[in-house]
Design a protein around this motif. Structure first.
Motif, PDB file in Angstrom:
ATOM      1  N   GLU A 180       0.810  -1.223   0.000  1.00  0.00           N
ATOM      2  CA  GLU A 180       0.000   0.000   0.000  1.00  0.00           C
ATOM      3  C   GLU A 180       0.841   1.270   0.000  1.00  0.00           C
ATOM      4  O   GLU A 180       0.315   2.362  -0.253  1.00  0.00           O
ATOM      5  CB  GLU A 180      -0.964   0.002   1.195  1.00  0.00           C
ATOM      6  N   TYR A 181       2.143   1.148   0.281  1.00  0.00           N
ATOM      7  CA  TYR A 181       2.999   2.338   0.325  1.00  0.00           C
ATOM      8  C   TYR A 181       4.099   2.322  -0.735  1.00  0.00           C
ATOM      9  O   TYR A 181       4.903   3.258  -0.806  1.00  0.00           O
ATOM     10  CB  TYR A 181       3.650   2.462   1.709  1.00  0.00           C
ATOM     11  N   GLU A 182       4.130   1.291  -1.552  1.00  0.00           N
ATOM     12  CA  GLU A 182       5.210   1.178  -2.530  1.00  0.00           C
ATOM     13  C   GLU A 182       5.286   2.357  -3.478  1.00  0.00           C
ATOM     14  O   GLU A 182       6.356   2.713  -3.970  1.00  0.00           O
ATOM     15  CB  GLU A 182       5.028  -0.123  -3.341  1.00  0.00           C
ATOM     16  N   TRP A 183       4.123   2.978  -3.767  1.00  0.00           N
ATOM     17  CA  TRP A 183       4.093   4.105  -4.706  1.00  0.00           C
ATOM     18  C   TRP A 183       5.004   5.244  -4.281  1.00  0.00           C
ATOM     19  O   TRP A 183       5.458   6.030  -5.126  1.00  0.00           O
ATOM     20  CB  TRP A 183       2.658   4.614  -4.855  1.00  0.00           C
ATOM     21  N   ALA A 184       5.274   5.371  -2.974  1.00  0.00           N
ATOM     22  CA  ALA A 184       6.115   6.467  -2.485  1.00  0.00           C
ATOM     23  C   ALA A 184       7.602   6.147  -2.575  1.00  0.00           C
ATOM     24  O   ALA A 184       8.434   7.034  -2.364  1.00  0.00           O
ATOM     25  CB  ALA A 184       5.756   6.795  -1.039  1.00  0.00           C
TER      26      ALA A 184
END
Length: 427
Positions: free
Chosen positions: A398-402
């Motif tokens: 859920e946080y890989e985009w950052a």
């Protein structure tokens, strides 16, 4: 009131030693520092905070509002501290500090933020709009977005207070804020070095006959620190941020009103010292010419290398400005910018470039930046499991985009507090 006419010390080292002895005495005499208070009578905000968020008497907890003063961390750590807003800051450790400091190369009367230093200027839209432009730019950074929206650790959501108006001052913009620090060595650097705008660098003062320098101390008061004052002024934290300057400088900010004088604060004292070129060079060496306090980062590079036209600002910047100027409309601001300052408003997005974002994502691949960032944080009451989960954030889907360039960015920006009043910018 500070007048600048006090005793003049022979050098800044003598001044430092004198102030540190005063601080040691102040800590010993401050009864509230001897044991962690549950609350103070008459402080309704704190009472409400306790009733709604924390079991009374629990000190070693991220919910405890005074944890920056009462903790078991080293002085180098930044304390995860819950604010009355329910969000979290990464505050420099104040456990061993009764004072904050500020250094200046000479006494200024009045002492005011750079926004107010032109006494003939009554309206600051042109100055502030450039800060709003940078505000919008900062919001395009993936880690800023992530920390603002928040991360879930051990089943609990942590949304961070990103003091972006404090940040814009650290990157070539004017504001109503004055910098202070919990590290007296930082204040000593600014008290003995002059800034060259053209080269964006600091050099030691070599003139021993220069007007005496100033070391200020601001006495902390747990009962009133970081709460709005009757005149609207306020002490706030900038502390550890995505961009390293404020963390390296152990930064705090005092938000001032126009026509007020920093020297008039009752909790402030100033001490004058004679400049000594040898000592200034010594301090310059310790701070590696200033590089320890001003490490290069993506924001500095963007702002210095951009070919920004000073006669053009974005519509987004105007909309951001409108959120703090309810008496204005977007149209009225556009008219004033053109009529009074010859600044055109254009509908574009001031964001980090694809190349800059590519370089950011490349720098995140080995994990060293995030590890170094997290390792500066002290989490009260943590047995190590919360920190381990924080370190593992880049690996959570859920946080890989950052952290990863090829991950689709699907975050709803409107969930973050920085953006909740700026929804029109993203419509």
């Amino acid at each position: 009131m500070v007048t600048g006419n006090e005793h003049v010390f022979d050098n800044i080292y003598e001044t430092r030693d004198y102030i540190l002895n005063l601080e040691k005495q102040a800590l010993a005499e401050d009864k509230t520092r001897h044991s962690a208070p549950i609350c103070f009578s008459g402080t309704d905000d704190i009472m409400s905070f306790h009733k709604n968020h924390v079991s009374l008497g629990i000190r070693d907890s991220v919910d405890y509002p005074f944890t920056a003063y009462f903790n078991d961390a080293s002085d180098e750590k930044f304390i995860l501290n819950r604010l009355f807003s329910g969000r979290y800051s990464l505050k420099p450790n104040l456990r061993e500090h009764a004072f904050l400091y500020r250094g200046e190369t000479e006494f200024h009367a009045p002492c005011v933020p750079n926004l107010f230093r032109n006494p003939k200027k009554a309206y600051y839209l042109d100055y502030i709009i450039y800060g709003d432009e940078m505000f919008r730019l900062i919001l395009s950074h993936p880690l800023v977005q992530l920390l603002d929206i928040g991360v879930s650790l051990k089943g609990r959501k942590f949304c961070f207070e990103m003091n972006l108006y404090g940040l814009i001052q650290h990157y070539y913009n004017k504001s109503s804020l004055l910098d202070m620090t919990s590290d007296i060595n930082v204040a000593m650097f600014f008290a003995t070095h002059k800034y060259d705008w053209k080269t964006d660098s600091y050099t030691p003062i070599e003139d021993d006959c220069h007007e005496p320098g100033i070391l200020y101390y601001y006495r902390l008061d747990i009962r009133r620190d970081f709460q709005p004052q009757p005149n609207g002024e306020r002490l706030s934290t900038i502390g550890l941020q995505v961009f390293p300057r404020s963390g390296r400088q152990k930064g705090f900010l005092y938000d001032m009103c126009r026509n007020n004088n920093f020297n008039s604060l009752p909790q402030l004292q100033a001490f004058r010292f004679k400049h000594d070129s040898a000592i200034a060079r010594d301090i310059n060496c310790v701070m590696n010419g200033g590089d320890k306090l001003f490490p290069p980062d993506i924001l500095m590079k963007h702002w210095k290398n951009s070919s920004r036209n000073p006669n053009i600002v974005s519509l987004d910047a105007v909309k951001i400005n409108k959120t703090r100027n309810p008496e204005e409309t977007v149209d009225s601001l556009i008219i004033k910018l053109k009529k009074d300052y010859n600044i055109e408003v254009v509908d574009y997005k001031p964001v980090l470039s694809q190349q800059e974002l590519h370089e950011y994502f490349e720098s995140m691949k080995d994990g060293s930046f995030w590890k170094e960032f997290c390792n500066q944080i002290y989490i009260p009451g943590d047995d190590g499991s919360v920190m381990q989960e924080l370190l593992d954030v880049p690996n959570k889907p859920e946080y890989e985009w950052a952290f990863k360039e090829d991950i689709e960015h699907t975050v709803d920006f409107k969930k973050g507090s920085l953006l909740k009043n700026l929804n029109c910018v993203y419509e």
